[in-house]
Motif scaffolding. Structure first.
Motif, PDB file in Angstrom:
ATOM      1  N   LYS A 392       0.839  -1.190   0.000  1.00 20.86           N
ATOM      2  CA  LYS A 392       0.000   0.000   0.000  1.00 20.86           C
ATOM      3  C   LYS A 392       0.880   1.247   0.000  1.00 20.86           C
ATOM      4  O   LYS A 392       1.730   1.413   0.862  1.00 20.86           O
ATOM      5  CB  LYS A 392      -0.923   0.006   1.217  1.00 20.86           C
ATOM      6  CG  LYS A 392      -1.949  -1.121   1.210  1.00 20.86           C
ATOM      7  CD  LYS A 392      -2.847  -1.049   2.431  1.00 20.86           C
ATOM      8  CE  LYS A 392      -3.890  -2.174   2.403  1.00 20.86           C
ATOM      9  NZ  LYS A 392      -4.771  -2.138   3.590  1.00 20.86           N
ATOM     10  N   GLY A 393       0.659   2.119  -0.980  1.00 20.59           N
ATOM     11  CA  GLY A 393       1.478   3.311  -1.085  1.00 20.59           C
ATOM     12  C   GLY A 393       2.698   3.071  -1.954  1.00 20.59           C
ATOM     13  O   GLY A 393       2.866   2.002  -2.564  1.00 20.59           O
ATOM     14  N   ARG A 394       3.561   4.060  -1.997  1.00 17.05           N
ATOM     15  CA  ARG A 394       4.782   3.958  -2.790  1.00 17.05           C
ATOM     16  C   ARG A 394       5.988   4.254  -1.918  1.00 17.05           C
ATOM     17  O   ARG A 394       6.030   5.256  -1.203  1.00 17.05           O
ATOM     18  CB  ARG A 394       4.751   4.927  -3.971  1.00 17.05           C
ATOM     19  CG  ARG A 394       5.940   4.738  -4.932  1.00 17.05           C
ATOM     20  CD  ARG A 394       5.786   5.558  -6.196  1.00 17.05           C
ATOM     21  NE  ARG A 394       6.723   5.111  -7.218  1.00 17.05           N
ATOM     22  CZ  ARG A 394       7.809   5.799  -7.607  1.00 17.05           C
ATOM     23  NH1 ARG A 394       8.078   6.977  -7.061  1.00 17.05           N
ATOM     24  NH2 ARG A 394       8.612   5.320  -8.542  1.00 17.05           N
ATOM     25  N   ALA A 395       6.956   3.365  -2.005  1.00 20.51           N
ATOM     26  CA  ALA A 395       8.191   3.551  -1.247  1.00 20.51           C
ATOM     27  C   ALA A 395       9.119   4.513  -1.981  1.00 20.51           C
ATOM     28  O   ALA A 395       8.916   4.838  -3.156  1.00 20.51           O
ATOM     29  CB  ALA A 395       8.881   2.208  -1.044  1.00 20.51           C
ATOM     30  N   ASP A 396      10.146   4.954  -1.285  1.00 18.33           N
ATOM     31  CA  ASP A 396      11.201   5.768  -1.897  1.00 18.33           C
ATOM     32  C   ASP A 396      12.372   4.906  -2.349  1.00 18.33           C
ATOM     33  O   ASP A 396      13.222   5.355  -3.117  1.00 18.33           O
ATOM     34  CB  ASP A 396      11.699   6.821  -0.897  1.00 18.33           C
ATOM     35  CG  ASP A 396      10.598   7.771  -0.461  1.00 18.33           C
ATOM     36  OD1 ASP A 396      10.058   8.478  -1.330  1.00 18.33           O
ATOM     37  OD2 ASP A 396      10.260   7.771   0.740  1.00 18.33           O
ATOM     38  N   MET A 397      12.401   3.668  -1.854  1.00 21.69           N
ATOM     39  CA  MET A 397      13.481   2.757  -2.199  1.00 21.69           C
ATOM     40  C   MET A 397      13.046   1.335  -1.883  1.00 21.69           C
ATOM     41  O   MET A 397      12.092   1.110  -1.137  1.00 21.69           O
ATOM     42  CB  MET A 397      14.749   3.091  -1.412  1.00 21.69           C
ATOM     43  CG  MET A 397      14.586   2.913   0.097  1.00 21.69           C
ATOM     44  SD  MET A 397      16.049   3.280   1.063  1.00 21.69           S
ATOM     45  CE  MET A 397      17.162   2.037   0.477  1.00 21.69           C
ATOM     46  N   ILE A 398      13.762   0.368  -2.462  1.00 19.25           N
ATOM     47  CA  ILE A 398      13.563  -1.043  -2.159  1.00 19.25           C
ATOM     48  C   ILE A 398      14.812  -1.551  -1.446  1.00 19.25           C
ATOM     49  O   ILE A 398      15.935  -1.259  -1.874  1.00 19.25           O
ATOM     50  CB  ILE A 398      13.316  -1.864  -3.440  1.00 19.25           C
ATOM     51  CG1 ILE A 398      12.078  -1.340  -4.179  1.00 19.25           C
ATOM     52  CG2 ILE A 398      13.152  -3.339  -3.119  1.00 19.25           C
ATOM     53  CD1 ILE A 398      11.924  -1.919  -5.575  1.00 19.25           C
ATOM     54  N   LEU A 399      14.611  -2.285  -0.364  1.00 18.14           N
ATOM     55  CA  LEU A 399      15.717  -2.906   0.377  1.00 18.14           C
ATOM     56  C   LEU A 399      15.617  -4.411   0.212  1.00 18.14           C
ATOM     57  O   LEU A 399      14.635  -5.020   0.667  1.00 18.14           O
ATOM     58  CB  LEU A 399      15.643  -2.556   1.864  1.00 18.14           C
ATOM     59  CG  LEU A 399      16.280  -1.264   2.353  1.00 18.14           C
ATOM     60  CD1 LEU A 399      16.010  -1.099   3.852  1.00 18.14           C
ATOM     61  CD2 LEU A 399      17.770  -1.243   2.095  1.00 18.14           C
ATOM     62  N   GLN A 400      16.595  -5.011  -0.428  1.00 18.36           N
ATOM     63  CA  GLN A 400      16.599  -6.460  -0.584  1.00 18.36           C
ATOM     64  C   GLN A 400      17.725  -7.062   0.245  1.00 18.36           C
ATOM     65  O   GLN A 400      18.904  -6.775   0.015  1.00 18.36           O
ATOM     66  CB  GLN A 400      16.779  -6.878  -2.046  1.00 18.36           C
ATOM     67  CG  GLN A 400      16.691  -8.386  -2.236  1.00 18.36           C
ATOM     68  CD  GLN A 400      17.231  -8.865  -3.572  1.00 18.36           C
ATOM     69  OE1 GLN A 400      17.876  -8.110  -4.293  1.00 18.36           O
ATOM     70  NE2 GLN A 400      16.990 -10.126  -3.904  1.00 18.36           N
TER      71      GLN A 400
END
Length: 509
Positions: A392-400
Motif C-alpha cells: 500500500k502506497g509507494r516507497a522511496d526505495m527497495i531494500l533487498q
C-alpha cells in the motif's frame, strides 16, 4: 530450408533433441553469458520447429522440449542448494533441475499445443501470445516461480527500459514475437520488411525509454555489509561467531567519506532467534551506531518460525519487523511438511515441521531522516513484481536482503541481481541489495548498478542512495491490462480458426 525444418519437426527423436538444443541455446542470453543475439536466433529456430509441427500434439511436445532446454540451462545453478548438506539433500540434486525445468516447461507445451489450433497463416502471431500468457501463469500458479524469462536477456541494453511500460513479462512476449517474426520472414518477402521495422521499433523505443533523465543522487549513504559466510559453514558452531564478528567489524569500520545514514546486513545475518539473544542484537546495533541498522534474522512466534528483517534505531526491541511472506516451496516450507518430515523430506532452509510461516504481505516501513520509506524484500521475493505492487502506497526505495550463498557462483547470484535490476526499472525506484556472499549492490531507478561488491569477498560498500523517478506506467497499471489484451487477441485467433479450418501442413504462411 522450410522443408528441412518440417522434416525435422516431424522426426520423432531428432526433432525433440533439436528443440531441446535450441531451447538451451536460447538461455545463453541470460547471465553469466549475456549473449542476447544468440538467444534471439535460437528462439527463432525453436519456435520455428513448433510452427512447422505436423499436428497440435507434436507442437505441444516440441514446445515443451524448447522450454525444458531453456529452463534447464538457465537454472543449472539449482543443484547447488542440494549440495550444501549432501547427506540430507544430495539425493535430490539430480532431480532439481530436470524436474523443475520439465515441470515449468509444461506451460510452454500447453501454450504451443493451443497455438497450433490457430490457422497456419496466423500461427506465428498466436504462438508468442500463448507463450507470453504461459509466462504469466508460471509466475502465479502454485505460488509462482518467475525466475528467468525471455525478456531478461535485454538487461544490459536500452531495450530493458521498455519494462518501465510493460514489465519484464510484457518484454518477454515482445522478445518471442520478434523471434517468431524472424523465422517466418525467411519464407515471406513482405515479412522481412516487418522484421526490419520491428527491430527498429524495438531499438527505438528502448533508446527513447533510456533517455529518461535520472534525478540527482541523494546525499544519503547506505553501508551494505557483506560478511561472506559460506553456506556450508554458516551455521557450524565453530564458525557462527566468526561470521558475526566479521559483520560487526565491517559495520564499525571507518568511512572513507560521509558517515553512513543506514547500515544494512544481509538475510539471516544475526545468528540467533530474535529476542532470544538480546546481547547479540545489541552488539549488532552498536556496531552500526550512530546509524540505525537493518538486518536479517529468524524469529519464533508461538510454534511457528519466520524469516524476518529487523530495524533497530536504539538498543533493545526493534522499531519494526518485516516477515517474509513469499516463501520458497521445498526451501522454506514443504507442503504437508509435518507428514513428509517423518520420511526425511524437509525444506532446505526450514526450521522444523512444515518450515517457516509466511508473513502478512509486502509492507512499506519508515526510515529515519531524509531516507524516506523503504519496501523490504527477502531473497527471492525480488523476482516477483507483484510483491512490490502489492504494498500500500509507494516507497522511496527497495531494500533487498538476501543470502545467495545457496546459489553457487556460476550463474545464480548474477541472475538474481538481474531480477533486482528489472524491479528497479519497472517501478522507477532505487534498490539497495545486501547479499551474504554477494553480489551486494546499489542500483538506480533505471536498473544501473552504481556500486557493487564482487562475489565471495568480505567487505562493505558505502554507496550514495539514488533518487527515485516518478511512478512508471507499469507501476501504475501492472500486468492485468496486458494479460487481458493478449487473452482477447488469442481468443479471437482461436475463434477465427474454428470458423475456417485448414490443413496445417499444406497451408502457406
Amino acid at each position: 530450408m522450410r522443408e528441412a525444418m518440417r522434416r525435422l519437426a516431424a522426426a520423432k527423436w531428432k526433432g525433440l533433441f533439436a528443440a531441446l538444443f535450441f531451447g538451451g541455446m536460447a538461455a545463453v542470453g541470460h547471465e553469466p553469458f549475456g549473449l542476447y543475439t544468440v538467444s534471439i536466433v535460437a528462439f527463432a529456430l525453436g519456435l520455428g520447429l513448433v510452427l512447422d509441427a505436423p499436428s497440435w500434439k507434436r507442437a505441444g511436445v516440441l514446445g515443451w522440449m524448447v522450454g525444458t532446454g531453456f529452463f534447464a540451462v538457465q537454472w543449472s545453478w539449482l543443484v547447488n542448494p542440494f549440495l550444501v548438506d549432501i547427506k540430507a539433500h544430495g539425493w535430490m540434486a539430480p532431480f532439481a533441475v530436470i524436474l523443475l525445468a520439465g515441470g515449468m516447461a509444461l506451460y510452454w507445451g500447453a501454450a504451443s499445443a493451443l497455438a497450433a489450433l490457430v490457422r497456419p497463416a496466423l500461427r506465428w502471431v498466436a504462438l508468442p501470445i500463448a507463450l507470453g500468457l504461459a509466462e504469466y501463469v508460471r509466475a502465479w500458479a502454485f505460488t509462482g516461480f518467475s525466475w528467468g524469462g525471455p525478456g531478461l536477456i535485454w538487461i544490459d541494453t536500452p531495450v530493458a527500459q521498455i519494462a518501465a511500460w510493460i514489465g519484464a513479462y510484457g518484454l518477454g512476449w515482445v522478445t518471442l514475437f520478434f523471434a517468431a517474426l524472424i523465422y517466418v520472414a525467411i519464407y515471406s518477402r513482405w515479412l522481412r520488411v516487418g522484421v526490419v521495422a520491428a527491430g527498429v521499433a524495438l531499438a527505438g523505443f528502448g533508446f527513447l525509454a533510456d533517455q529518461r533523465p535520472l534525478p540527482p543522487t541523494t546525499e544519503n549513504v547506505l553501508r551494505l555489509v557483506q560478511p561472506n559466510a559460506a553456506q556450508h559453514l554458516k551455521w557450524e558452531p565453530d564458525w557462527v561467531m566468526t561470521f558475526f564478528e566479521r559483520a560487526t567489524a565491517l559495520s564499525s569500520a571507518p568511512a572513507e567519506g560521509r558517515e553512513p545514514d543506514l547500515v544494512v546486513w544481509p538475510e539471516t545475518s544475526i545468528p540467533a532467534l530474535q529476542g532470544q539473544a538480546p546481547l547479540l542484537e545489541e552488539r549488532a546495533f552498536r556496531s552500526a551506531a550512530p546509524a540505525p541498522l537493518v538486518a536479517g534474522i529468524q524469529r519464533r512466534e508461538g510454534s511457528t518460525y519466520r524469516n524476518s528483517i529487523v530495524y533497530y534505531d536504539a538498543p533493545g526491541e526493534p522499531a519494526w519487523i518485516y516477515d517474509k511472506h513469499h516463501l520458497v516451496p521445498f526451501g522454506e516450507f514443504v507442503p504437508f511438511g509435518n507428514q513428509l518430515a517423518k520420511v526425511g523430506i524437509r525444506g532446505l532452509a526450514q526450521q522444523a515441521g512444515y518450515g517457516f510461516e509466511e508473513g502478512d504481505g509486502p509492507v512499506i516501513h519508515q526510515l529515519p531522516g531524509t531516507l524516506g520509506k523503504a519496501l523490504p524484500l527477502i531473497c527471492y521475493e525480488a523476482i516477483f513484481p507483484r510483491d512490490i505492487r502489492g504494498a500500500k502506497g509507494r516507497a522511496d526505495m527497495i531494500l533487498q536482503l538476501t543470502n545467495d550463498a545457496w546459489f553457487g557462483t556460476f550463474s545464480g547470484p548474477q541472475q538474481h541481481l538481474v531480477h533486482a535490476r528489472f524491479r528497479a526499472i519497472e517501478f522507477g525506484l532505487p534498490l539497495a541489495r545486501a547479499a551474504n556472499t554477494g553480489i551486494s549492490a546499489m542500483i538506480d531507478a533505471k536498473g544501473n548498478v552504481t556500486a557493487a561488491l564482487p562475489l565471495n569477498e568480505a567487505g562493505f560498500l558505502d554507496a550514495a542512495l539514488p533518487a527515485p523517478l516518478p511512478p512508471t506506467v507499469y507501476a501504475q497499471i501492472g500486468d492485468l491490462p496486458f494479460i487481458v489484451a493478449l487473452s482477447a487477441l488469442f481468443a479471437g485467433l482461436l475463434a477465427f480458426a474454428r470458423r475456417k479450418s485448414v490443413d496445417p501442413v499444406a497451408a502457406p504462411l
